[in-house]
Write an enzyme that holds these catalytic residues in place. Structure first.
Site, short mmCIF file in Angstrom:
data_model
loop_
_atom_site.label_atom_id
_atom_site.label_comp_id
_atom_site.label_asym_id
_atom_site.label_seq_id
_atom_site.Cartn_x
_atom_site.Cartn_y
_atom_site.Cartn_z
N CYS A 229 -59.38 83.09 -89.11
CA CYS A 229 -58.95 81.71 -88.83
C CYS A 229 -57.49 81.52 -89.22
CB CYS A 229 -59.85 80.74 -89.58
SG CYS A 229 -59.39 79.03 -89.42
N CYS B 162 -56.74 78.13 -90.87
CA CYS B 162 -57.18 78.06 -92.27
C CYS B 162 -56.23 78.83 -93.19
CB CYS B 162 -58.56 78.67 -92.45
SG CYS B 162 -59.76 78.14 -91.24
N ASP B 163 -55.81 80.02 -92.76
CA ASP B 163 -55.19 80.95 -93.70
C ASP B 163 -53.73 81.28 -93.40
OD1 ASP B 163 -57.58 81.12 -95.08
OD2 ASP B 163 -58.33 82.72 -93.80
#
Ligand SMILES: Cc1cc2nc3c(=O)[nH]c(=O)nc-3n(C[C@H](O)[C@H](O)[C@H](O)COP(=O)(O)OP(=O)(O)OC[C@H]3O[C@@H](n4cnc5c(N)ncnc54)[C@H](O)[C@@H]3O)c2cc1C
Length: 327
Positions: free
Chosen positions: A152, A155-156
């Protein structure tokens, strides 16, 4: 709430000794399931949650979540879903460490058989069984998930400022996520098993003209290595079989995403990829069966969006049960 169950067939109106009658049965204990549980519990519906094999869902696999509002310093993935669970339980939700094995949505109340052999007879069901990213299944992948291996970019990506990362895949998501990562990373190398991308022409053009993007054609990753976090990958040439080590700080894998909907096939409408079809009110094609979170959302795939869908599904289940009882 006094439910009017007038249309319930006689053999389903009461459960046997290994059967339990519930108003709301929630399949899945990720952000969508536990948010649905909170809302259903606060509506006094005493929901039962079947946790599935992954208590807390996918987010429990991540060390830090930095994009869930209310936690300015970030929060551990496991800690976050543990808080979700405690809050739902505080208002009367019950989490069972069990999974749905078979479902029968042909007549209401619905029947769900669990892996542990228990039967549930439910007036409404909220499906939040999520999805899973397709893995490379190479040594180091599991070990370094959350420590450099990610599925992701939203997300990261932030954790890879000024770093060198690899994106595995050759489709639209690989290029979209790769382009997103160029906001942070110094370099983004697309590793693709063929010498041609499968993505749309506009994305390919953007990727090929982005100065931060590089390409490793005809290559697969055979191993991910590091010391506490990712430091390198072993790349194998698919034509010659030769391999070499490439230093890298992160590996983003976008080779597919599969919703956990196998056991609903033939009963609920799905799109061509197997995602459950819901309307804006989280309703599936069967009245009384709702779906929320990644199982019905190929687009956003975030904790906050899944939680929001879960809350909405529970509000709709409450409305559905109200309508039944006043019918
Ligand atoms: C490593 C990683 C890091 C991530 N980091 C972030 C992040 O930083 N921020 C962010 O917003 N999002 C992040 N995500 C995405 C986020 O975790 C998901 O969007 C979110 O968890 C989806 O929630 P969900 O409840 O829809 O499904 P899931 O989290 O997939 O939960 C599905 C649930 O269904 C259960 N289940 C499956 N089959 C059955 C069955 N037959 N019976 C009963 N239960 C069943 C599973 O056990 C699980 O509890 C990350 C994902 C991963 C994998």
């Amino acid at each position: 709430m006094d439910l009017n169950l007038g249309n319930v067939s006689a053999d389903r109106s009461t459960g046997g000794s290994d059967e339990e009658r519930v108003k709301v049965l929630i399949l899945g204990s990720g952000p969508a399931g536990l948010s649905a549980a909170l809302y259903a519990a606060r509506a006094d519906l005493n929901p039962v949650v079947l946790s599935g094999m992954e208590l807390g869902g996918q987010v429990s696999l991540t060390y830090t979540v930095e994009n869930y509002p209310g936690f300015p310093d970030g929060v551990g993935g496991m800690e976050l879903v543990d808080l979700f669970r405690k809050q739902a339980e505080k208002f009367g939700a019950r989490v069972e460490y069990d999974s749905a094995e078979k479902v029968d949505f042909s007549t209401r109340p619905f029947r769900v058989q669990s892996v542990n052999g228990k039967g549930y007879i439910a007036d409404s069901v909220i499906i939040t069984t999520g999805a899973r990213s397709v893995h490379l299944d190479v040594p180091g992948e599991n070990e370094f998930t959350g420590r450099g291996v990610s599925y992701c970019a939203t997300c990261d990506g932030w954790f890879f400022k000024d770093k060198d990362v690899i994106v595995v895949g050759g489709g639209d998501s690989a290029l979209e996520e790769g382009l997103f990562l160029t906001r942070y990373a110094d370099s983004v190398t697309i590793v693709h098993r063929r010498d041609e991308l499968r993505a749309g022409p506009v994305l390919i053009d953007r990727a090929q003209t982005n100065p931060k993007m590089k390409f490793e054609w005809n290559s697969v990753i055979s191993e991910i290595s590091g010391n506490g976090s990712v430091q390198s990958v072993r790349l194998k040439d698919t034509r010659t079989g030769k391999d070499r080590v490439m230093p890298v700080d992160g590996v983003f894998i976008f080779i597919g995403h599969t919703p956990n909907t196998e056991r609903f096939k033939g009963q609920l409408d799905m799109d061509e990829r197997g995602y459950l079809k819901v309307d804006q009110l989280m309703r599936t094609n069967i009245p009384g069966v709702f779906a929320a979170g990644e199982v019905a959302d190929p687009h956003y795939r975030q904790v906050i969006t899944s939680a929001g869908m879960g809350a909405a599904a529970a509000m709709q289940a409450n409305h559905f049960l109200d309508t039944l009882s006043s019918a």
